[in-house]
Design a protein around this motif. Structure first.
Motif, PDB file in Angstrom:
ATOM      1  N   SER A  94       0.828  -1.208   0.000  1.00  0.00           N
ATOM      2  CA  SER A  94       0.000   0.000   0.000  1.00  0.00           C
ATOM      3  C   SER A  94       0.863   1.259   0.000  1.00  0.00           C
ATOM      4  O   SER A  94       0.387   2.348  -0.312  1.00  0.00           O
ATOM      5  N   GLN A  95       2.145   1.107   0.336  1.00  0.00           N
ATOM      6  CA  GLN A  95       3.076   2.235   0.320  1.00  0.00           C
ATOM      7  C   GLN A  95       3.726   2.435  -1.047  1.00  0.00           C
ATOM      8  O   GLN A  95       4.578   3.301  -1.214  1.00  0.00           O
ATOM      9  N   GLY A  96       3.354   1.587  -2.025  1.00  0.00           N
ATOM     10  CA  GLY A  96       3.915   1.695  -3.362  1.00  0.00           C
ATOM     11  C   GLY A  96       4.990   0.657  -3.627  1.00  0.00           C
ATOM     12  O   GLY A  96       5.113  -0.333  -2.905  1.00  0.00           O
ATOM     13  N   TYR A  97       5.761   0.886  -4.683  1.00  0.00           N
ATOM     14  CA  TYR A  97       6.838  -0.019  -5.090  1.00  0.00           C
ATOM     15  C   TYR A  97       8.178   0.502  -4.568  1.00  0.00           C
ATOM     16  O   TYR A  97       8.442   1.700  -4.627  1.00  0.00           O
ATOM     17  N   HIS A  98       9.019  -0.426  -4.084  1.00  0.00           N
ATOM     18  CA  HIS A  98      10.334  -0.047  -3.605  1.00  0.00           C
ATOM     19  C   HIS A  98      11.354  -1.112  -3.996  1.00  0.00           C
ATOM     20  O   HIS A  98      11.034  -2.303  -4.057  1.00  0.00           O
ATOM     21  N   ILE A  99      12.596  -0.683  -4.238  1.00  0.00           N
ATOM     22  CA  ILE A  99      13.716  -1.591  -4.442  1.00  0.00           C
ATOM     23  C   ILE A  99      14.524  -1.589  -3.148  1.00  0.00           C
ATOM     24  O   ILE A  99      14.869  -0.522  -2.629  1.00  0.00           O
ATOM     25  N   LEU A 100      14.834  -2.799  -2.625  1.00  0.00           N
ATOM     26  CA  LEU A 100      15.482  -2.906  -1.328  1.00  0.00           C
ATOM     27  C   LEU A 100      16.776  -3.712  -1.402  1.00  0.00           C
ATOM     28  O   LEU A 100      16.993  -4.473  -2.349  1.00  0.00           O
ATOM     29  N   HIS A 101      17.589  -3.567  -0.347  1.00  0.00           N
ATOM     30  CA  HIS A 101      18.867  -4.283  -0.227  1.00  0.00           C
ATOM     31  C   HIS A 101      18.957  -4.972   1.129  1.00  0.00           C
ATOM     32  O   HIS A 101      18.524  -4.441   2.148  1.00  0.00           O
ATOM     33  N   SER A 102      19.532  -6.176   1.116  1.00  0.00           N
ATOM     34  CA  SER A 102      19.861  -6.915   2.340  1.00  0.00           C
ATOM     35  C   SER A 102      21.163  -7.646   2.072  1.00  0.00           C
ATOM     36  O   SER A 102      21.528  -7.880   0.909  1.00  0.00           O
ATOM     37  N   GLN A 103      21.891  -8.036   3.126  1.00  0.00           N
ATOM     38  CA  GLN A 103      23.162  -8.721   2.915  1.00  0.00           C
ATOM     39  C   GLN A 103      23.410  -9.777   3.987  1.00  0.00           C
ATOM     40  O   GLN A 103      22.829  -9.729   5.068  1.00  0.00           O
ATOM     41  N   SER A 104      24.289 -10.739   3.650  1.00  0.00           N
ATOM     42  CA  SER A 104      24.635 -11.800   4.597  1.00  0.00           C
ATOM     43  C   SER A 104      25.991 -12.393   4.242  1.00  0.00           C
ATOM     44  O   SER A 104      26.344 -12.499   3.066  1.00  0.00           O
ATOM     45  N   SER A 105      26.748 -12.790   5.262  1.00  0.00           N
ATOM     46  CA  SER A 105      27.992 -13.525   5.056  1.00  0.00           C
ATOM     47  C   SER A 105      27.782 -15.021   5.258  1.00  0.00           C
ATOM     48  O   SER A 105      28.692 -15.810   5.045  1.00  0.00           O
ATOM     49  N   HIS A 106      26.580 -15.414   5.687  1.00  0.00           N
ATOM     50  CA  HIS A 106      26.201 -16.825   5.859  1.00  0.00           C
ATOM     51  C   HIS A 106      24.828 -17.026   5.217  1.00  0.00           C
ATOM     52  O   HIS A 106      23.827 -17.168   5.916  1.00  0.00           O
ATOM     53  N   PRO A 107      24.763 -16.993   3.884  1.00  0.00           N
ATOM     54  CA  PRO A 107      23.481 -16.862   3.177  1.00  0.00           C
ATOM     55  C   PRO A 107      22.444 -17.934   3.468  1.00  0.00           C
ATOM     56  O   PRO A 107      21.245 -17.662   3.388  1.00  0.00           O
TER      57      PRO A 107
END
Length: 202
Positions: A94-107
């Motif tokens: 409902s807040q619209g479209y967004h491109i996001l990032h996340s990261q991990s060293s132990h995927p």
């Protein structure tokens, strides 16, 4: 897809925008469909065996990202300089479209992924954004984003940042979008592209 009722990906594993090679294995993120209407989508992760031809690949038992919106168009980048996998994806709510990032060293440890943060702001006149590819080249992160306009069709923007978490801006300050001959036909429905880095070039 998940074989048992209640699995987060019971009704589909779809829409990977980019896989990556990391520590001898191939990692491929995907949009997991929890319901028969393909809603309540989250991001799952599949990982090859040392021999990628050995099937099926292993998967995480839970999502690596699960926001309140519909999560889709997942891409991974492996950065040898920090031994992390960087996940980019699109969420719609409902807040619209967004491109996001996340990261991990132990995927493969679902709880190791950082909290997703928004890394790209829609320009004025853009109704929605879809991630269609990600790449790392010469220490810079590149994202390819389909932007749907309030008026007119859609075009693929080429964005870049020296930092994995952004902010991302036009790679070419004079031209936000790929040239017409570089963009696929029927972009709104089937126009996804996959950038591949080879020998120092996209």
């Amino acid at each position: 897809k998940g074989a048992k009722a209640g699995r987060f990906d019971r009704f589909g594993v779809a829409s990977p925008a980019s896989a990556t090679f990391h520590n001898g294995l191939i990692y491929c993120p995907y949009s997991a469909r929890r319901t028969s209407h393909f809603t309540e989508r989250s991001i799952g992760l599949a990982c090859s065996h040392p021999d990628p031809e050995q099937l099926p690949w292993q998967k995480t038992t839970r999502p690596i990202a699960d926001l309140t919106g519909e999560d889709d168009d997942a891409a991974l980048i492996s950065d040898a300089s920090d031994n992390h996998l960087h996940l980019y994806f699109r969420t719609a709510s409902s807040q619209g479209y967004h491109i996001l990032h996340s990261q991990s060293s132990h995927p493969l440890k679902e709880d190791s992924w950082s909290k997703p943060v928004v890394i790209s702001i829609k320009p004025e006149g853009v109704r929605a954004q879809e991630l269609t590819g990600a790449a790392l080249l010469n220490g810079e992160y590149h994202l390819f984003v389909i932007e749907h306009f309030y008026q007119g069709g859609a075009q693929v923007a080429h964005l870049a940042s020296p930092n994995a978490e952004g902010p991302f801006h036009e790679f070419d300050k004079e031209q936000r979008y790929l040239l017409p001959e570089e963009q696929p036909p029927n972009i709104v429905y089937s126009g996804h592209i996959t950038p591949v880095v080879r020998e120092g070039a996209i």
